[in-house]
Design an enzyme around this catalytic site. Structure first.
Site, PDB file in Angstrom:
ATOM      1  N   ARG A   1       0.830  -1.210   0.000  1.00 49.41           N
ATOM      2  CA  ARG A   1       0.000   0.000   0.000  1.00 49.41           C
ATOM      3  C   ARG A   1       0.859   1.252   0.000  1.00 49.41           C
ATOM      4  NH1 ARG A   1      -1.421   2.167   4.176  1.00 49.41           N
ATOM      5  NH2 ARG A   1      -1.872   0.306   5.402  1.00 49.41           N
TER       6      ARG A   1
ATOM      7  N   LYS B   1      -7.738   5.064 -19.373  1.00 49.66           N
ATOM      8  CA  LYS B   1      -8.203   5.429 -20.714  1.00 49.66           C
ATOM      9  C   LYS B   1      -7.079   5.262 -21.741  1.00 49.66           C
ATOM     10  CE  LYS B   1     -11.961   6.438 -18.464  1.00 49.66           C
ATOM     11  NZ  LYS B   1     -12.227   7.795 -18.019  1.00 49.66           N
TER      12      LYS B   1
ATOM     13  N   ASP C   1      -6.642  17.915 -15.394  1.00 47.07           N
ATOM     14  CA  ASP C   1      -6.925  16.520 -15.727  1.00 47.07           C
ATOM     15  C   ASP C   1      -6.638  16.364 -17.215  1.00 47.07           C
ATOM     16  OD1 ASP C   1      -8.090  14.138 -16.577  1.00 47.07           O
ATOM     17  OD2 ASP C   1      -9.768  14.256 -15.172  1.00 47.07           O
TER      18      ASP C   1
ATOM     19  N   TYR D   1     -15.409  15.902 -15.989  1.00 44.53           N
ATOM     20  CA  TYR D   1     -15.865  14.509 -15.939  1.00 44.53           C
ATOM     21  C   TYR D   1     -16.948  14.380 -14.847  1.00 44.53           C
ATOM     22  CZ  TYR D   1     -15.460   9.446 -15.383  1.00 44.53           C
ATOM     23  OH  TYR D   1     -15.719   8.108 -15.304  1.00 44.53           O
TER      24      TYR D   1
END
Ligand SMILES: *Cc1c(COP(=O)(O)O)cnc(C)c1O
Length: 393
Positions: free
Chosen positions: A55, A205, A180, A108
């Site tokens: 993590r 993406k 972004d 978005y």
């Protein structure tokens, strides 16, 4: 009967030694890393080097981050479990109660939700303004504004933000500019070269490109911000799986090739669609009738990217007929896949907006967004021609 020692099958074996090395990045799924002794562990923590617990960082995330760093001209990029967790880590790492965040008004959908519904619960106020109008962004600043968040190309209307104007607004106000860059990718625009402090991606993406890994990326110019974002990533548990990182790294080997091909296909499709009687308009940055054509040409270096939108002359019935007549083009709400995908905002991403609010954005029942893939362009055009004809009924 012999009793097996209890550690049998549990004790780890050594990795077989080899002078030659694998040419492919090894996948390292280990959650924990064993140190030789407490001094060594202590030293590792003190220097922030090496790995202790997945993590907190692992080799596959580091390899992927370094690859995207090169593309974005960044250092110390951070991989997160999704694009949304990249944005979440930026907010959690850089904001506190009382701060205000100004966003572009066509971000978005989940980012909009995070800003308008979730940040306010944490005592962080937000508002939205039109990023194609830097004066409107400036007018929306407040004394407590800490951050501006924009996307370069809006979803789904393909408007191009006034990035130079917004960077100037942010600089003059001493506000962090967060970009972004998912739609644009560093092939079209590199935010850190143009005044952004922080760049984020949905690696899911175009960068990973195969719709088989969900990941995000964030890089900050200021090392202190980078540390704060990394701490949020680790503490809130937003970190990625090694497997997804490995898949994304594999996908990135062909990013340039995929981008070139998808962009060339999009340019051809934009022209083909514009000539079809069933199509009322096409929105693509390199077309002279694009509402931000001049700005887009300068900002994107004359390139158009792989995203385009178009509007059928008919309404919902025409849209249904269109998708049914184009079975080769996945009707799916994503983008950046090797295959072309079609999305219909009025029934998906923008379905909760009132029809008048949708109309104000130019999103009618005949409006589609196309994420163009790397298929043969002639086959794509043939499929779209058939579908457009079918939409006329
Ligand atoms: C998809 C997307 C996101 C969210 O990314 P996930 O990987 O799905 O969490 C954020 N911003 C933009 C522009 C996107 O297209």
């Amino acid at each position: 009967m012999t009793i097996k020692p209890p550690t049998s099958g549990v004790r780890r074996t050594e990795w077989p030694a080899s002078t030659s090395r694998p040419v492919v990045t090894p996948l390292q799924p280990s959650v924990v890393y064993a140190a030789p002794d407490p001094d060594a562990l202590d030293a590792q923590y003190a220097t922030g080097s090496g790995f202790t617990y997945a993590r907190e960082g692992h080799p596959n995330a580091e390899v992927l981050a370094a690859k995207i760093d090169v593309l974005e001209g960044a250092t110390g990029g951070i991989i997160t479990g999704s694009g949304m967790s990249a944005i979440g880590a930026v907010f959690l790492g850089c904001l506190k109660a009382g701060d205000h965040v100004l966003g572009g008004d066509q971000l978005y959908g989940r980012t909009l939700r995070l800003m308008t519904q979730d940040l306010p619960r944490l005592g962080i106020t937000t508002s939205l303004a039109d990023p194609t109008d830097a004066a409107a962004m400036r007018a929306a600043l407040r004394p407590e504004t800490r951050m501006i968040v924009v996307e370069v190309i809006s979803n789904p209307t393909i408007r191009v933000a006034d990035m130079a104007g917004i960077a100037q607004v942010a600089r003059e106000a001493g506000v962090l500019l967060v970009v972004d860059n998912t739609f644009t990718t560093p092939r079209l625009y590199r935010p850190l070269d143009h005044g952004a402090e922080i760049v984020v991606h949905s690696v899911t993406k175009l960068l990973a490109g195969h719709s088989d890994a969900t990941l995000g990326y964030v890089a900050a110019r200021d090392p202190a911000l980078r540390e704060a974002i990394m701490a949020a990533n680790v503490t809130w548990g937003l970190t990625p799986s090694p497997w997804d990182c490995w898949m994304a790294e594999r996908g990135m080997h062909t990013f340039d090739l995929r981008f070139e091909r998808a962009q060339a296909n999009a340019g051809r499709l934009a022209e083909a669609l514009a000539a079809m009687p069933a199509v009322a308009r096409v929105i693509y940055p390199t077309r002279p009738d694009h509402p931000d054509h001049n700005r887009a040409t300068g900002l994107l270096g004359g390139q158009g990217g792989n995203m385009l939108s178009f509007e059928l002359t008919g309404g919902r019935a025409a849209a249904n007929a269109f998708t049914r007549a184009a079975p080769e083009i996945a009707f799916a709400p994503t983008l950046g896949d090797v295959g072309t995908t079609l999305s219909h905002p009025a029934s998906s991403s923008h379905r909760n907006l009132a029809p008048e609010a949708r109309a104000a954005q130019g999103i009618s029942e005949g409006f589609f967004r196309l994420s163009v893939g790397i298929e043969d362009a002639d086959l794509l055009i043939a499929e779209m021609t058939r579908a457009a004809a079918a939409s006329l009924g």
